[in-house]
Design an enzyme around this catalytic site. Structure first.
Site, PDB file in Angstrom:
ATOM      1  N   GLU A  61      23.331  52.005  32.722  1.00  0.00           N
ATOM      2  CA  GLU A  61      24.481  51.258  32.212  1.00  0.00           C
ATOM      3  C   GLU A  61      24.539  51.330  30.686  1.00  0.00           C
ATOM      4  OE1 GLU A  61      26.360  46.735  32.771  1.00  0.00           O
ATOM      5  OE2 GLU A  61      24.325  47.177  33.445  1.00  0.00           O
ATOM      6  N   LYS A  83      33.568  48.149  35.247  1.00  0.00           N
ATOM      7  CA  LYS A  83      32.805  47.104  35.944  1.00  0.00           C
ATOM      8  C   LYS A  83      33.697  45.910  36.260  1.00  0.00           C
ATOM      9  CE  LYS A  83      28.343  44.726  35.430  1.00  0.00           C
ATOM     10  NZ  LYS A  83      27.161  44.579  34.537  1.00  0.00           N
ATOM     11  N   CYS A 103      25.830  48.001  38.003  1.00  0.00           N
ATOM     12  CA  CYS A 103      24.876  46.893  37.910  1.00  0.00           C
ATOM     13  C   CYS A 103      25.219  45.719  38.835  1.00  0.00           C
ATOM     14  CB  CYS A 103      24.755  46.461  36.453  1.00  0.00           C
ATOM     15  SG  CYS A 103      23.341  45.390  36.105  1.00  0.00           S
TER      16      CYS A 103
END
Length: 265
Positions: free
Chosen positions: A44, A113, A147
């Site tokens: 990430e 994200k 994540c």
């Protein structure tokens, strides 16, 4: 169809230095390609570093910015695809983003994200709005999350229902949550019948200490490769034959009763 050899780069590079991180990526891509990999997955926000604080807006760039062009050059030079995280800038908004660039340098997929973790991310980033983003590489259907996204079973199941075979999850998993890498990710791979490449940062950045433990989890729940706590490049096979056999043997996706799940939404 032959297995897709996949390399996981567990590294934090040098936070704040895009040039140094690109050099680290270039070196890792060379090693991965020499080992027969067709895909290299980075953590990430690998391009810039995670804990860069007030420097984040300055380091962020458009999806087709200089960082993306440099990664594309690395892909072409080494003949493999690269998936990397970076802060994306669009107008006044910033996104925690990731891109998959193919061996020919073409952008295959871009993802933002959707589930932002903690005060740091919620301060700086706007959440993405597309839950399922996919691409194809060497006949394997690849999906993208980042994540915290993978910790929501609905996200992974949505990918399973859309046909994702390999889910790429760059992460910045920190202490005290190593159980996510050790337990949650293999369970997600099993319950939704797919491969998951979960690729973490390592070491300390500002207030964060990252756990490492990157892994390639298979649809049978086994971990095919696992990194330790430090800087490491590990490789594993995404085997379409094993995936097909596992899906045939495991009835989760067939035995769903969607009519009972309306309360979830």
């Amino acid at each position: 169809m032959p297995p897709l050899r996949t390399a996981l780069l567990q590294s934090s590079g040098r936070p704040g230095s895009v040039a140094d991180n690109l050099a680290t990526l270039d070196e890792a891509a060379g090693r991965a390609a020499s080992a027969g990999a067709r895909l290299l997955v980075c953590p990430e926000l690998f391009l810039t570093g995670y804990a860069v604080g007030d420097a984040l807006p300055e380091l962020a760039e458009p999806a087709d910015g200089p960082g993306a062009r440099a990664v594309a050059d690395i892909c072409v030079r080494h003949g493999l695809a690269v998936h990397y995280g970076y802060p994306e800038r669009e107008g006044a908004r910033l996104f925690n983003a990731a891109q998959l660039i193919g061996p020919d340098g073409a952008r295959l997929a871009a993802y933002r994200k959707t589930h932002l973790f903690g005060a740091f991310e919620q301060k700086w980033f706007t959440p993405g709005e597309r839950p399922v983003v996919q691409a194809e590489l060497d006949g394997v259907r690849i999906g993208l999350l980042i994540c915290y996204d993978v910790e929501f079973p609905e996200n992974v199941r949505a990918h399973a229902l859309a046909g994702t075979e390999l889910l790429l999850v760059p992460t910045a998993l920190m202490h005290p949550y190593p159980f996510v890498a050790e337990s949650v990710v293999p369970v997600r791979a099993f319950e939704s019948q797919m491969y998951i490449a979960y690729v973490n940062r390592t070491g300390s950045e500002g207030e964060f200490e990252f756990t490492g433990l990157s892994c390639l989890a298979a649809p049978d729940g086994a971990v095919r490769t696992r990194a330790g706590r430090g800087e490491e490049l590990v490789l594993g096979e995404v085997d379409p034959g094993l995936l097909a056999a596992s899906r045939a043997a495991n009835p989760y996706l067939r035995d769903r009763v969607p009519g009972l799940y309306g309360s979830l939404v």
